[in-house]
Design a protein around this motif. Structure first.
Motif, PDB file in Angstrom:
ATOM      1  N   LEU A  46      13.345  54.152 -27.165  1.00  0.00           N
ATOM      2  CA  LEU A  46      15.167  54.689 -26.938  1.00  0.00           C
ATOM      3  C   LEU A  46      15.398  55.926 -27.472  1.00  0.00           C
ATOM      4  N   PRO A  47      15.299  57.044 -27.113  1.00  0.00           N
ATOM      5  CA  PRO A  47      14.998  58.533 -27.546  1.00  0.00           C
ATOM      6  C   PRO A  47      16.504  59.232 -28.339  1.00  0.00           C
ATOM      7  N   LEU A  48      16.503  60.374 -28.600  1.00  0.00           N
ATOM      8  CA  LEU A  48      17.790  61.179 -29.200  1.00  0.00           C
ATOM      9  C   LEU A  48      17.384  62.298 -29.152  1.00  0.00           C
ATOM     10  N   TYR A  49      18.967  62.736 -28.583  1.00  0.00           N
ATOM     11  CA  TYR A  49      18.762  64.364 -28.503  1.00  0.00           C
ATOM     12  C   TYR A  49      17.586  65.655 -29.678  1.00  0.00           C
ATOM     13  N   ARG A  50      17.977  64.649 -31.158  1.00  0.00           N
ATOM     14  CA  ARG A  50      17.449  65.589 -31.774  1.00  0.00           C
ATOM     15  C   ARG A  50      15.750  65.347 -32.184  1.00  0.00           C
ATOM     16  N   PRO A  51      15.292  65.870 -32.762  1.00  0.00           N
ATOM     17  CA  PRO A  51      13.352  65.683 -33.129  1.00  0.00           C
ATOM     18  C   PRO A  51      13.574  64.953 -34.231  1.00  0.00           C
ATOM     19  N   PRO A  52      12.366  63.800 -34.389  1.00  0.00           N
ATOM     20  CA  PRO A  52      11.450  63.378 -34.036  1.00  0.00           C
ATOM     21  C   PRO A  52      11.521  62.775 -32.373  1.00  0.00           C
ATOM     22  N   HIS A  53      12.692  62.125 -32.346  1.00  0.00           N
ATOM     23  CA  HIS A  53      12.698  60.900 -31.570  1.00  0.00           C
ATOM     24  C   HIS A  53      13.172  61.333 -30.002  1.00  0.00           C
ATOM     25  N   ASP A  54      13.011  62.759 -29.602  1.00  0.00           N
ATOM     26  CA  ASP A  54      13.540  63.317 -28.410  1.00  0.00           C
ATOM     27  C   ASP A  54      12.383  63.133 -27.904  1.00  0.00           C
ATOM     28  N   TYR A  55      11.582  61.903 -27.321  1.00  0.00           N
ATOM     29  CA  TYR A  55      10.568  61.635 -26.081  1.00  0.00           C
ATOM     30  C   TYR A  55      10.958  60.333 -25.607  1.00  0.00           C
ATOM     31  N   GLN A  56      11.283  60.783 -23.997  1.00  0.00           N
ATOM     32  CA  GLN A  56      10.940  59.001 -23.251  1.00  0.00           C
ATOM     33  C   GLN A  56       9.501  58.687 -23.583  1.00  0.00           C
ATOM     34  N   LEU A  57       9.138  57.573 -23.642  1.00  0.00           N
ATOM     35  CA  LEU A  57       7.725  57.026 -23.584  1.00  0.00           C
ATOM     36  C   LEU A  57       7.993  55.758 -22.684  1.00  0.00           C
ATOM     37  N   VAL A  58       7.011  55.231 -22.867  1.00  0.00           N
ATOM     38  CA  VAL A  58       6.779  54.032 -21.935  1.00  0.00           C
ATOM     39  C   VAL A  58       5.434  53.493 -22.222  1.00  0.00           C
ATOM     40  N   TYR A  59       5.770  52.501 -22.615  1.00  0.00           N
ATOM     41  CA  TYR A  59       4.050  51.720 -22.652  1.00  0.00           C
ATOM     42  C   TYR A  59       4.365  49.959 -23.306  1.00  0.00           C
ATOM     43  N   GLU A  60       2.715  49.535 -22.092  1.00  0.00           N
ATOM     44  CA  GLU A  60       2.722  48.186 -22.280  1.00  0.00           C
ATOM     45  C   GLU A  60       2.046  47.646 -23.791  1.00  0.00           C
ATOM     46  N   VAL A  61       2.641  46.387 -24.535  1.00  0.00           N
ATOM     47  CA  VAL A  61       2.981  45.842 -25.622  1.00  0.00           C
ATOM     48  C   VAL A  61       2.095  44.472 -25.150  1.00  0.00           C
ATOM     49  N   ALA A  62       1.292  44.387 -26.699  1.00  0.00           N
ATOM     50  CA  ALA A  62       1.758  42.906 -26.050  1.00  0.00           C
ATOM     51  C   ALA A  62       1.409  42.073 -27.296  1.00  0.00           C
ATOM     52  N   LEU A  63       2.159  40.765 -27.136  1.00  0.00           N
ATOM     53  CA  LEU A  63       2.609  39.445 -28.314  1.00  0.00           C
ATOM     54  C   LEU A  63       1.445  39.007 -28.611  1.00  0.00           C
ATOM     55  N   ARG A 126      -0.798  48.768 -26.095  1.00  0.00           N
ATOM     56  CA  ARG A 126      -1.507  49.069 -25.254  1.00  0.00           C
ATOM     57  C   ARG A 126      -2.512  49.997 -25.011  1.00  0.00           C
ATOM     58  N   ARG A 127      -1.527  50.382 -24.243  1.00  0.00           N
ATOM     59  CA  ARG A 127      -1.633  51.673 -22.809  1.00  0.00           C
ATOM     60  C   ARG A 127      -0.094  52.263 -22.617  1.00  0.00           C
ATOM     61  N   GLN A 128       0.022  53.934 -22.538  1.00  0.00           N
ATOM     62  CA  GLN A 128       0.726  54.851 -22.803  1.00  0.00           C
ATOM     63  C   GLN A 128       1.389  54.795 -20.862  1.00  0.00           C
ATOM     64  N   LEU A 129       2.432  54.875 -20.592  1.00  0.00           N
ATOM     65  CA  LEU A 129       2.611  54.853 -19.033  1.00  0.00           C
ATOM     66  C   LEU A 129       3.462  55.848 -18.698  1.00  0.00           C
ATOM     67  N   TYR A 130       4.049  56.138 -19.748  1.00  0.00           N
ATOM     68  CA  TYR A 130       5.100  57.259 -19.499  1.00  0.00           C
ATOM     69  C   TYR A 130       5.600  58.250 -20.409  1.00  0.00           C
ATOM     70  N   GLN A 131       5.253  59.789 -20.428  1.00  0.00           N
ATOM     71  CA  GLN A 131       6.052  60.431 -22.214  1.00  0.00           C
ATOM     72  C   GLN A 131       6.637  61.925 -20.974  1.00  0.00           C
ATOM     73  N   ARG A 132       8.010  61.900 -21.315  1.00  0.00           N
ATOM     74  CA  ARG A 132       8.764  63.338 -21.397  1.00  0.00           C
ATOM     75  C   ARG A 132       9.275  63.872 -22.784  1.00  0.00           C
ATOM     76  N   ARG A 133       9.269  64.617 -22.759  1.00  0.00           N
ATOM     77  CA  ARG A 133      10.269  65.727 -23.765  1.00  0.00           C
ATOM     78  C   ARG A 133      11.430  65.712 -23.371  1.00  0.00           C
ATOM     79  N   LEU A 134      13.078  65.049 -24.278  1.00  0.00           N
ATOM     80  CA  LEU A 134      13.923  65.776 -23.558  1.00  0.00           C
ATOM     81  C   LEU A 134      13.846  67.071 -23.854  1.00  0.00           C
ATOM     82  N   PRO A 135      14.545  67.742 -23.428  1.00  0.00           N
ATOM     83  CA  PRO A 135      15.341  69.090 -22.600  1.00  0.00           C
ATOM     84  C   PRO A 135      15.596  69.960 -24.084  1.00  0.00           C
ATOM     85  N   ASP A 136      15.048  70.908 -24.309  1.00  0.00           N
ATOM     86  CA  ASP A 136      16.184  71.990 -25.504  1.00  0.00           C
ATOM     87  C   ASP A 136      17.508  71.682 -25.349  1.00  0.00           C
TER      88      ASP A 136
END
Length: 213
Positions: A46-63, A126-136
């Motif tokens: 869950l990203p935010l505009y302010r660093p360092p939270h300004d990343y959209q990230l999708v991951y495969e996880v295991a419980l 386990r594995r990153q599926l997507y990464q994107r940094r929010l625009p300035d």
């Protein structure tokens, strides 16, 4: 000479001290939304505009097996589940590391009245599926573009968050729309436009409050 050396050492220590908070601010609280791709569990940071939270990230996880089964059962009933890990360094996700961290799982949004359901659960990223940094935030970036990704034969659309007012929007679709750009459309309008193309669409997550000017 000794005086000059002392001054240089003092300047160096002040510089390092000034950098220390910035170097460590990636370590902290990083919430996520849980969703499923068949029997696989995924999280979206869950990203935010302010660093360092300004990343959209999708991951495969295991419980742990029994807990994963219970979480998948909840998600099958279209429940909103959010994950709040213990403090960790977000760069581990950004750098696509494999790692584990304990986390609490909430029914609902942990910052929007959600109730803690499970505590101290070991989560393996386990594995990153997507990464994107929010625009300035000082540069104009339109909202309305989506990116597609798939996992375990399931298709998803993730809104590429633009500048404020933006929104975080995650969808599950039965097929890919021919166009993934819906400029000047609200999230609700995007759902309608996809449905008009005969595509089944399920809204998994929507957040607008965190992306206001």
């Amino acid at each position: 000479m000794k005086t000059l050396l002392s001054i240089l050492l003092l300047c160096l220590s002040l510089l390092l001290a000034a950098q220390t908070p910035h170097q460590h601010d990636y370590t902290g609280s990083h919430g996520m939304v849980l969703f499923a791709a068949n029997d696989s569990l995924l999280v979206s940071h869950l990203p935010l505009y302010r660093p360092p939270h300004d990343y959209q990230l999708v991951y495969e996880v295991a419980l742990p097996a029994g807990i994963q089964h219970a979480v998948l059962a909840q998600l099958q009933h279209n429940s909103l589940l959010t994950l709040l890990p213990a403090d960790f360094d977000l760069r581990r996700m950004i750098n696509a590391n494999v790692f584990s961290v304990d986390a609490d799982i909430y029914q609902g949004h942990f910052e929007r009245g959600g109730e803690r359901w499970l505590s101290g659960i070991a989560v393996t990223f386990r594995r990153q599926l997507y990464q994107r940094r929010l625009p300035d935030v000082n540069k104009l970036a339109e909202n309305g573009s989506y990116t597609a990704f798939s996992h375990h034969d399931q298709l998803f659309l993730l809104h590429q968050i633009g500048t404020a007012p933006g929104y975080d929007h995650l969808l599950k679709v039965s097929a890919l729309p021919p166009v993934l750009q819906f400029h000047h459309s609200t999230p609700q309008q995007v759902l309608g436009l996809i449905q008009q193309q005969g595509i089944q669409v399920q809204q998994l997550y929507l957040e607008t409050q965190d992306f206001q000017p």
